[in-house]
Design a protein around this motif. Structure first.
Motif, PDB file in Angstrom:
ATOM      1  N   THR A  37      11.138  71.137 126.121  1.00  0.00           N
ATOM      2  CA  THR A  37       9.785  71.662 126.312  1.00  0.00           C
ATOM      3  C   THR A  37       9.821  73.133 126.712  1.00  0.00           C
ATOM      4  O   THR A  37       8.946  73.912 126.310  1.00  0.00           O
ATOM      5  CB  THR A  37       9.035  70.847 127.376  1.00  0.00           C
ATOM      6  N   ALA A  38      10.845  73.522 127.464  1.00  0.00           N
ATOM      7  CA  ALA A  38      10.970  74.933 127.849  1.00  0.00           C
ATOM      8  C   ALA A  38      11.231  75.811 126.632  1.00  0.00           C
ATOM      9  O   ALA A  38      10.695  76.915 126.520  1.00  0.00           O
ATOM     10  CB  ALA A  38      12.091  75.094 128.871  1.00  0.00           C
ATOM     11  N   SER A  39      12.052  75.307 125.714  1.00  0.00           N
ATOM     12  CA  SER A  39      12.361  76.094 124.519  1.00  0.00           C
ATOM     13  C   SER A  39      11.151  76.231 123.602  1.00  0.00           C
ATOM     14  O   SER A  39      11.012  77.231 122.886  1.00  0.00           O
ATOM     15  CB  SER A  39      13.524  75.457 123.752  1.00  0.00           C
ATOM     16  N   GLY A  41       7.977  76.384 124.694  1.00  0.00           N
ATOM     17  CA  GLY A  41       7.074  77.318 125.345  1.00  0.00           C
ATOM     18  C   GLY A  41       5.647  76.809 125.381  1.00  0.00           C
ATOM     19  O   GLY A  41       5.225  76.014 124.538  1.00  0.00           O
ATOM     20  N   ARG A  42       4.899  77.230 126.401  1.00  0.00           N
ATOM     21  CA  ARG A  42       3.473  76.893 126.554  1.00  0.00           C
ATOM     22  C   ARG A  42       3.258  75.368 126.433  1.00  0.00           C
ATOM     23  O   ARG A  42       2.342  74.904 125.769  1.00  0.00           O
ATOM     24  CB  ARG A  42       2.645  77.629 125.499  1.00  0.00           C
ATOM     25  N   TRP A  43       4.112  74.617 127.104  1.00  0.00           N
ATOM     26  CA  TRP A  43       4.060  73.157 127.001  1.00  0.00           C
ATOM     27  C   TRP A  43       2.709  72.596 127.427  1.00  0.00           C
ATOM     28  O   TRP A  43       2.197  71.652 126.817  1.00  0.00           O
ATOM     29  CB  TRP A  43       5.185  72.557 127.841  1.00  0.00           C
ATOM     30  N   ASN A 261      14.063  68.511 119.641  1.00  0.00           N
ATOM     31  CA  ASN A 261      13.060  69.416 119.084  1.00  0.00           C
ATOM     32  C   ASN A 261      12.295  68.749 117.951  1.00  0.00           C
ATOM     33  O   ASN A 261      11.103  68.996 117.749  1.00  0.00           O
ATOM     34  CB  ASN A 261      13.717  70.701 118.577  1.00  0.00           C
TER      35      ASN A 261
END
Length: 480
Positions: A37-39, A41-43, A261
């Motif tokens: 989720t960090a990869s 972004g804007r989760w 992903n």
């Protein structure tokens, strides 16, 4: 009401391997989710959009179901609507009998577990083979899945080797490649022999009538394309309006579920095989299941449970699930989502105990990729149990006494003074260990703190007096 979940939980707590395996896997999935989720972004923005799509779809479910059925039929599919598990099972059985099928292969489907289709088909003399590796393992063990995403989370490699040996494997070791190789050889033959394939449905796309499957092993594609007849079991809420909406779900689901992903295989099936196609089923049957779902549409407290995309993220953060695993819930759907979904899909007291299998910490709601307020729903279901009289008489009397005590400050102070005196014989080493009466539910697994010698209210009054006695600085306002 008998809280059977407590008895099952106690048995699970005595299984050290189960607890270690569940904790290890849940922690691993949660860590991978955080990275994925960090990869992206804007989760939180993605979660907001996912919630909007699901809420909109459920609010207009009748329209999108009609649109989906129309487009699926135009593409060559046969769509049927089943009111309950019995009707859906009979529809499946009728199709299989019409095809004179003797062997059925399945990919992982929670709806098929919900309606118990395997048992019905086996009773009718039809061989049913689960082709998802985890589902295949629990089928051989004659168990139900312990996790929505990882069905065999509670099995180790030695146990799997024994199951595979009993199923015909020779010279097997606990090496992962060896075990996977046996399953691959065994299942490949079943794919080639099967008359009918059964899958679930992660999402149905209303604008095209397409069925979407998220998998990591490729088995679903074999189930869809090799048998001549394909049966889809779909919960009535599993729709998204458009392919653009599917893009959002394709980002949310794998990250929330397994920390990927994207899933290894994202398959879309629209209708039956066309003349120019090299593969695909010649017949497609889509069975849309209600089974209690429509009752939630008119309940403002529970409607959002239909937003669930079956990712299992709530299980991976739940402090109760990580201790007792999935089977302790006694339901097809374990964990926080199971504690909410099972009581509302099944009328009566059968699963009324599950909402109590929660600490109400709210971690499940924070983990949910479509922001279902699971902890609020658990509180509501507990309240509903009380209103319907589905609680023990002793519990009702206890809470009545609790309410009377806390209704008046004088009663509260008197009760606490009596408790402070009465706890004396029970206190050892600064805490209460006694496993008696209502205390034993707590002290069976931990120590209970003793009541403080000086109540906080008395400490607060003393602090106020001390503050009032401090003189203000000359020229100050008393706040410095």
């Amino acid at each position: 009401m008998t809280l059977d979940v407590l008895e099952r939980a106690r048995a699970a707590l005595e299984d050290d391997f189960l607890r270690a395996a569940v904790r290890f896997t849940a922690d691993r999935l949660r860590t991978k989710k955080q990275a994925a989720t960090a990869s992206l972004g804007r989760w939180e923005d993605w979660r907001d959009r996912g919630q909007q799509i699901r809420a909109h779809t459920v609010a207009h479910l009748d329209y999108y179901l009609g649109q989906f059925a129309d487009h699926a039929a135009k593409a060559g599919g046969h769509v049927q609507f089943a009111a309950d598990a019995s009707e859906a099972s009979q529809m499946v059985l009728d199709i299989i009998r019409a095809k004179q099928a003797r062997t059925v292969v399945k990919s992982k489907s929670m709806v098929s577990e919900e309606i118990g289709i395997n048992h019905l088909l086996e009773a009718a003399g039809v061989e049913v083979v689960e082709t998802d590796l985890g589902e295949y393992i629990v089928q051989l063990a004659k168990e139900t899945p312990s996790h929505i995403i990882i069905p065999a989370i509670h099995k180790n490699r030695a146990q799997i080797k024994d199951l595979f040996t009993e199923a015909g494997g020779e010279g097997l070791t606990t090496d992962t490649k060896t075990l996977a190789g046996f399953a691959r050889r065994k299942l490949r033959q079943k794919f080639l022999e099967a008359d009918v394939g059964i899958t679930g449905c992660n999402f149905g796309i209303a604008e095209s009538g397409s069925v979407v499957l998220f998998t990591n092993e490729g088995n679903a594609d074999m189930v869809v394309n090799l048998p001549k007849t394909h049966i889809v079991l779909m919960g009535m809420e599993r729709l998204v309006p458009t392919f653009a909406d599917l893009e959002v779900m394709a980002n949310l689901l794998p990250r929330a579920a397994t920390g990927q992903n994207i899933t290894t295989y994202l398959s879309m099936i629209t209708g039956t095989r066309r003349p120019a196609d090299h593969d695909g089923a010649r017949e497609l049957h889509i069975i849309v299941l209600d089974n209690g779902r429509s009752r939630q549409l008119s309940d403002p407290h529970m409607k959002a449970v239909l937003n669930c995309i079956r990712c299992g993220a709530c299980l991976n953060v739940c402090p109760v699930y990580r201790q007792i695993g999935g089977h302790a819930y006694g339901s097809v759907y374990p964990g926080p989502i199971g504690a909410v979904l099972s009581p509302v899909l099944n009328e009566g007291e059968a699963y009324a105990d599950l909402p109590y299998a929660s600490s109400l910490c709210g971690a499940c709601s924070e983990a949910c990729p479509v922001k279902i307020p699971l902890h609020d729903m658990l509180v509501y279901l507990r309240q509903r149990n009380v209103e319907r009289g589905w609680t023990k008489p002793s519990e009702r009397m206890a809470f009545k006494g609790f309410g009377m005590t806390f209704a008046k400050a004088g009663r509260y102070r008197l009760a606490m003074k009596a408790a402070r005196i009465g706890q004396g014989p029970l206190v050892r080493n600064g805490h209460i260990e006694a496993k008696i009466g209502p205390l034993k539910g707590w002290t069976r697994g931990r120590n209970a703190p003793k009541l403080a010698a000086v109540p906080f209210r008395d400490l607060w009054r003393s602090l106020q007096r001390d503050l009032q006695s401090v003189p203000s600085k000359p020229g100050g306002n008393g706040d410095e």
